[in-house]
Design an enzyme around this catalytic site. Structure first.
Site, PDB file in Angstrom:
ATOM      1  CB  CYS A  94     -58.357  10.515 -64.505  1.00  0.00           C
ATOM      2  SG  CYS A  94     -58.775   8.986 -65.341  1.00  0.00           S
ATOM      3  CG  HIS A 190     -53.414  10.358 -66.003  1.00  0.00           C
ATOM      4  ND1 HIS A 190     -53.678  10.622 -64.686  1.00  0.00           N
ATOM      5  CD2 HIS A 190     -54.418   9.548 -66.431  1.00  0.00           C
ATOM      6  CE1 HIS A 190     -54.780   9.989 -64.311  1.00  0.00           C
ATOM      7  NE2 HIS A 190     -55.254   9.331 -65.353  1.00  0.00           N
TER       8      HIS A 190
HETATM    9  N1  GLN Z   1     -61.059   4.273 -62.180  1.00  0.00           N
HETATM   10  C1  GLN Z   1     -61.449   5.326 -63.111  1.00  0.00           C
HETATM   11  C2  GLN Z   1     -61.540   4.821 -64.556  1.00  0.00           C
HETATM   12  O1  GLN Z   1     -60.980   3.797 -64.877  1.00  0.00           O
HETATM   13  C3  GLN Z   1     -60.422   6.446 -63.078  1.00  0.00           C
HETATM   14  C4  GLN Z   1     -59.080   5.983 -63.582  1.00  0.00           C
HETATM   15  C5  GLN Z   1     -57.994   7.022 -63.371  1.00  0.00           C
HETATM   16  O2  GLN Z   1     -58.112   7.906 -62.514  1.00  0.00           O
HETATM   17  N2  GLN Z   1     -56.891   6.898 -64.165  1.00  0.00           N
HETATM   18  O3  GLN Z   1     -62.162   5.488 -65.390  1.00  0.00           O
END
Ligand code: GLN
Length: 241
Positions: A94, A190
């Site tokens: 992510c 995740h």
């Molecule tokens: N802030 C980034 C987004 O919203 C990554 C989010 C995350 O790592 N879960 O795409």
């Protein structure tokens, strides 16, 4: 034989259980009698480019990505680039995935430059993608959940890691999830990803060990529990996409 894992910015970029990926890599190595050491590399440290065999870079909020992006624009980003050029592998999730790409452009903030070691570019989309994610890769089915507003688009040097079956993946448009480029992997799963996707944990470990020990075949482990966990998670995702 030993395995060296560098955990990037664990204080700022390790949300939604992403630390479980490091735990899975460590434990699977120990089950095989491979010594393993994990070191935290975070903002303000001086990164040692020669030590890691494998970089792990988890997800985080836009605010954390600001701090991390700035740190990577300095000597630490150069150290990571040199390490990858020298054969180190990486798993990025992510926000970490986004910062291994060329840039992440949040919805209402300046673009955060990335390392550009994975040929992807990310910009904030209108809808935040939150929910279970199932995607089919060459080596097996990825399962977990996603929570990101960044939409990631692959350039010519990166290949999709998987095809989305349930959820949104890279951008909710082209059916791709994640990216693979050399020994670098980025994805939006995740949960954490590796405990339920042991084939990917072993692929990354094989790549990491290759750097200093040459190509080798890992002794197989009994993955019955991991497989049951993956299949159960897929059933949940089917019931609650
Ligand atoms: N802030 C980034 C987004 O919203 C990554 C989010 C995350 O790592 N879960 O795409």
């Amino acid at each position: 034989m030993d395995l060296r894992i560098a955990h990037l910015y664990p204080d700022l970029m390790s949300i939604y259980g992403d630390r479980g990926n490091v735990i899975a890599l460590e434990q699977r190595a120990r089950w095989r009698g491979i010594a393993v050491e994990t070191r935290a590399y975070t903002a303000g440290d001086a990164f040692d480019a020669d030590w890691p065999d494998l970089w792990f870079f988890g997800g985080g909020q836009d605010q954390g990505q600001d701090v991390v992006g700035a740190d990577l624009q300095g000597p630490n980003g150069g150290a990571v680039r040199r390490s990858i050029a020298g054969g180190a592998a990486a798993l990025t999730i992510c926000g970490g995935y986004q910062l291994f790409g060329h840039e992440y452009v949040p919805e209402s903030a300046p673009a955060i430059p990335g390392l550009g070691v994975i040929d992807v570019t990310t910009r904030a989309g209108k809808t935040r993608f939150v929910g279970n994610l199932v995607a089919d890769a060459e080596g097996g089915t990825l399962v977990g959940f996603e929570n990101h507003s960044g939409y990631t688009y692959l350039g010519a040097k990166a290949k999709p890691l998987a095809r989305v079956r349930i959820g949104h993946g890279n951008n909710g448009e082209d059916g791709t999830e994640g990216a693979i480029q050399g020994h670098l992997i980025g994805c939006y799963v995740h949960g954490s990803l590796l405990p339920k996707n042991s084939w990917l944990a072993d692929l990354l470990t094989t790549w990491a060990l290759e750097r200093r020990h040459g190509h080798l075949a890992l002794t197989p482990l009994d993955d019955a529990v991991e497989t049951r966990a993956r299949d159960a998670a897929i059933e949940v995702a089917k019931a609650r996409p």
